[in-house]
Design a protein around this motif. Structure first.
Motif, PDB file in Angstrom:
ATOM      1  N   TYR A 249      65.042  51.930  21.921  1.00  0.00           N
ATOM      2  CA  TYR A 249      64.806  52.932  22.968  1.00  0.00           C
ATOM      3  C   TYR A 249      63.356  52.884  23.459  1.00  0.00           C
ATOM      4  O   TYR A 249      63.093  52.936  24.668  1.00  0.00           O
ATOM      5  N   TYR A 250      62.415  52.790  22.535  1.00  0.00           N
ATOM      6  CA  TYR A 250      61.005  52.724  22.937  1.00  0.00           C
ATOM      7  C   TYR A 250      60.715  51.449  23.727  1.00  0.00           C
ATOM      8  O   TYR A 250      59.924  51.460  24.677  1.00  0.00           O
ATOM      9  N   SER A 251      61.349  50.339  23.343  1.00  0.00           N
ATOM     10  CA  SER A 251      61.146  49.083  24.070  1.00  0.00           C
ATOM     11  C   SER A 251      61.692  49.177  25.489  1.00  0.00           C
ATOM     12  O   SER A 251      61.086  48.655  26.441  1.00  0.00           O
ATOM     13  N   ILE A 252      62.831  49.844  25.635  1.00  0.00           N
ATOM     14  CA  ILE A 252      63.408  50.043  26.966  1.00  0.00           C
ATOM     15  C   ILE A 252      62.470  50.895  27.821  1.00  0.00           C
ATOM     16  O   ILE A 252      62.201  50.583  28.997  1.00  0.00           O
ATOM     17  N   GLU A 253      61.940  51.960  27.224  1.00  0.00           N
ATOM     18  CA  GLU A 253      61.038  52.843  27.959  1.00  0.00           C
ATOM     19  C   GLU A 253      59.721  52.153  28.305  1.00  0.00           C
ATOM     20  O   GLU A 253      59.091  52.479  29.315  1.00  0.00           O
ATOM     21  N   ALA A 254      59.304  51.194  27.474  1.00  0.00           N
ATOM     22  CA  ALA A 254      58.060  50.461  27.756  1.00  0.00           C
ATOM     23  C   ALA A 254      58.164  49.646  29.049  1.00  0.00           C
ATOM     24  O   ALA A 254      57.150  49.319  29.664  1.00  0.00           O
ATOM     25  N   LEU A 255      59.410  49.335  29.463  1.00  0.00           N
ATOM     26  CA  LEU A 255      59.627  48.655  30.737  1.00  0.00           C
ATOM     27  C   LEU A 255      59.993  49.656  31.839  1.00  0.00           C
ATOM     28  O   LEU A 255      60.526  49.267  32.891  1.00  0.00           O
ATOM     29  N   ASN A 256      59.707  50.935  31.555  1.00  0.00           N
ATOM     30  CA  ASN A 256      59.866  52.020  32.541  1.00  0.00           C
ATOM     31  C   ASN A 256      61.317  52.300  32.925  1.00  0.00           C
ATOM     32  O   ASN A 256      61.605  52.656  34.076  1.00  0.00           O
ATOM     33  N   PHE A 257      62.212  52.166  31.957  1.00  0.00           N
ATOM     34  CA  PHE A 257      63.605  52.551  32.184  1.00  0.00           C
ATOM     35  C   PHE A 257      63.950  53.733  31.289  1.00  0.00           C
ATOM     36  O   PHE A 257      63.533  53.796  30.125  1.00  0.00           O
ATOM     37  N   THR A 258      64.711  54.664  31.825  1.00  0.00           N
ATOM     38  CA  THR A 258      65.206  55.798  31.050  1.00  0.00           C
ATOM     39  C   THR A 258      66.688  55.984  31.366  1.00  0.00           C
ATOM     40  O   THR A 258      67.198  55.465  32.362  1.00  0.00           O
ATOM     41  N   GLY A 259      67.350  56.741  30.516  1.00  0.00           N
ATOM     42  CA  GLY A 259      68.752  57.059  30.766  1.00  0.00           C
ATOM     43  C   GLY A 259      69.729  55.960  30.427  1.00  0.00           C
ATOM     44  O   GLY A 259      70.921  56.063  30.750  1.00  0.00           O
ATOM     45  N   ILE A 260      69.273  54.886  29.779  1.00  0.00           N
ATOM     46  CA  ILE A 260      70.167  53.815  29.331  1.00  0.00           C
ATOM     47  C   ILE A 260      70.451  54.039  27.849  1.00  0.00           C
ATOM     48  O   ILE A 260      69.531  54.004  27.027  1.00  0.00           O
ATOM     49  N   SER A 261      71.693  54.278  27.499  1.00  0.00           N
ATOM     50  CA  SER A 261      72.027  54.526  26.095  1.00  0.00           C
ATOM     51  C   SER A 261      72.184  53.212  25.338  1.00  0.00           C
ATOM     52  O   SER A 261      72.460  52.162  25.922  1.00  0.00           O
ATOM     53  N   VAL A 262      72.005  53.287  24.027  1.00  0.00           N
ATOM     54  CA  VAL A 262      72.144  52.131  23.146  1.00  0.00           C
ATOM     55  C   VAL A 262      73.438  52.265  22.352  1.00  0.00           C
ATOM     56  O   VAL A 262      73.692  53.306  21.736  1.00  0.00           O
ATOM     57  N   VAL A 263      74.253  51.229  22.385  1.00  0.00           N
ATOM     58  CA  VAL A 263      75.447  51.148  21.547  1.00  0.00           C
ATOM     59  C   VAL A 263      75.244  49.983  20.583  1.00  0.00           C
ATOM     60  O   VAL A 263      74.878  48.878  21.008  1.00  0.00           O
ATOM     61  N   VAL A 264      75.435  50.226  19.307  1.00  0.00           N
ATOM     62  CA  VAL A 264      75.261  49.168  18.303  1.00  0.00           C
ATOM     63  C   VAL A 264      76.563  48.385  18.216  1.00  0.00           C
ATOM     64  O   VAL A 264      77.573  48.872  17.709  1.00  0.00           O
ATOM     65  N   THR A 265      76.538  47.166  18.727  1.00  0.00           N
ATOM     66  CA  THR A 265      77.752  46.342  18.769  1.00  0.00           C
ATOM     67  C   THR A 265      78.009  45.586  17.472  1.00  0.00           C
ATOM     68  O   THR A 265      79.111  45.076  17.270  1.00  0.00           O
TER      69      THR A 265
END
Length: 493
Positions: A249-265
């Motif tokens: 989640y922090y890595s996603i936010e570091a690229l300025n994206f929010t609201g993308i959920s993580v599903v553990v596949t």
């Protein structure tokens, strides 16, 4: 009679769907590198018997997709790594793939997502330039067939794309992948899809050179002096699994994206390893998998996203004995191909972590075996614990291991005697936990449950040098809790 069987099977399915549909779910991956893999209809019967409502396939096998028809089970189908290049270079190839492998099966087969490749960035980096193109072409093919609202498109990535995952708050994607990852995230945001993460605390622990304790990898409670804390946010991490998800989640936010959920596949633990893989064993696998299920069904997120459930697919359904590599690579399965469990499994039936009904006393998994045997003998003898359930033929006999038997005996003694001074020590071989160790028909009493009346203690405290004459015949058996043969036909209507 036939109508009654059909209704019974349908009710079982509906109960599973209803139970798991209300919040976070635990699914399972189905690999096929298995010598004696059952037919698709048999696999579906096994899934239904275990109330598994979500599966991920690594390909789009027609037999499995037909077998899953009208089961209600939600399905993630996979585009293999070998197919990514061709699809990423041609919209027509992508359209043909959707028209062959998805469109004909909907709506009777409940396909909800397509996983484009598996860990493409780290496994087949030469295909990374066309990965996002492949995702876009597949999505456009779904739009053309009016399936884009039902079927999401994503691509699973390993934790290797985040080179420094701890502390989570400073985690970022590998800069060499930033351009591709940015495009992936932009695609997920635009299509309202989710990030697919393969998270393996087993590898995080075994490759960590002792940086983190194994209890942290296994969701086990840590003493106060060993708490894992992010120094920047002061967030406490009770498991490596949560830290991995939060790092993503922090890595996603570091690229300025929010609201993308993580599903553990993918996530799991091997139950057997070679001589150089001591942590791949049935006790650790049982502990990890059952605690993972409890954690996910807790319906909460990691510290930075507490309201984001962590939907997770366990790796994997069966041991894939045909896979190359070390012994552990062949032993991630939770079930044998006859439907019996590799180890006791509390799939969807246990109380989630954090809502425990009390305190339990269990054996330390790394305790000295001689001390454990002494403790078991004492608990079942002088300690007056009821050890009938762990004798052969009774509900807690399996798994037939010293740790499991000692845990049951220790806990029974502790629940009976703690009110009059009984302790959970057993010469340092025991510990208390809030995680309910119950499984299947084997129920552990807790400090908040009604137990049989306290017996008059011979000794109120657990011994430092146990004595006693109770012994356990310990021959580890892998086959446990067979699905009754008469039950499977009922589910195949």
């Amino acid at each position: 009679m036939m109508l009654e069987r059909r209704i019974a099977g349908l009710l079982l399915l509906l109960v599973g769907m209803f139970t798991n549909g209300l919040g976070a779910f635990v699914g399972v991956n189905i690999g096929t590198d298995v010598s004696d893999i059952p037919a698709g209809t048999e696999i579906v019967a096994i899934l239904i018997a275990h109330q598994i409502t979500h599966v991920r396939l690594y390909d789009a096998d027609a037999h499995m997709l037909r077998a899953l028809s009208n089961s209600g089970i939600e399905v993630v189908v996979g585009i293999t790594n070998e197919e990514v290049l061709g699809i990423g270079e041609s919209p027509s190839v992508a359209a043909a793939w959707v028209n062959k492998n998805v469109a004909p099966y909907l709506p009777s087969t409940n396909i909800t997502a397509i996983a484009v490749g598996s860990e493409v960035l780290t496994q087949i980096p030469h295909a990374s330039p066309v990965l996002v193109s492949a995702m876009n072409y597949i999505h456009k093919a779904l739009v053309a067939t009016n399936l884009n609202f039902q079927v999401k498109v994503s691509t699973p990535q390993s934790m290797d794309v985040i080179p420094k995952a701890f502390p989570p708050s400073t985690a970022t994607f590998d800069p060499s992948w930033n351009s591709t990852v940015f495009q992936i995230l932009q695609f997920l945001k635009n299509t309202n899809s989710y990030y697919m993460l393969n998270a393996y605390p087993y590898y995080g622990y075994t490759k960590g050179d002792g940086i983190f304790p194994i209890d942290y990898a296994l969701f086990q409670p840590l003493p106060s002096v060993k708490q894992i804390v992010d120094p920047n946010t002061l967030s406490h991490y009770n498991s490596m699994f949560d830290a991995m998800v939060d790092a993503t989640y922090y890595s996603i936010e570091a690229l300025n994206f929010t609201g993308i959920s993580v599903v553990v596949t993918e996530s799991g633990w091997p139950s057997l390893g070679g001589s150089n893989e001591p942590d791949a064993n049935v006790e650790n696998a049982q502990t990890y998998t059952n605690n993972l299920i409890r954690r996910v069904l807790n319906d909460s997120g990691p510290p930075s996203k507490p309201t984001f459930p962590i939907n997770t697919y366990i790796y994997e359904l069966f041991n894939e004995d045909k896979r190359p590599g070390p012994v552990s690579e062949k032993n991630w399965g939770v079930l044998f191909t006859n439907g019996s469990t590799v180890y006791p499994l509390t799939w969807g039936t246990s109380t989630p972590t954090g809502n425990s009904s009390g305190l339990f006393c269990v054996a330390q998994t790394d305790a000295d075996p001689d001390k454990l045997q002494d403790g078991l003998n004492w608990a079942c003898g002088q300690g007056q614990a009821d050890c009938t359930p762990i004798q052969q033929g009774h509900g807690c006999f399996l798994p037939n291991t010293l740790v499991n038997h000692a845990s049951y005996a220790y806990n029974d003694y502790y629940q009976r005697m703690q009110s009059v001074g009984g302790t959970c020590d057993f010469d340092g071989t025991a510990k208390t936990t809030t995680v309910d160790p119950s499984y299947g028909s084997c129920k552990f009493a807790s400090s908040n449950s009604s137990t049989t009346g306290a017996l008059t203690p011979i000794s109120a405290t657990a011994p430092s040098s146990p004595v006693g004459g109770w012994s356990s015949n310990l021959k580890v058996s892998q086959l446990q809790y067979l699905i009754p043969a008469a039950f499977l036909p009922l589910l195949l209507f």
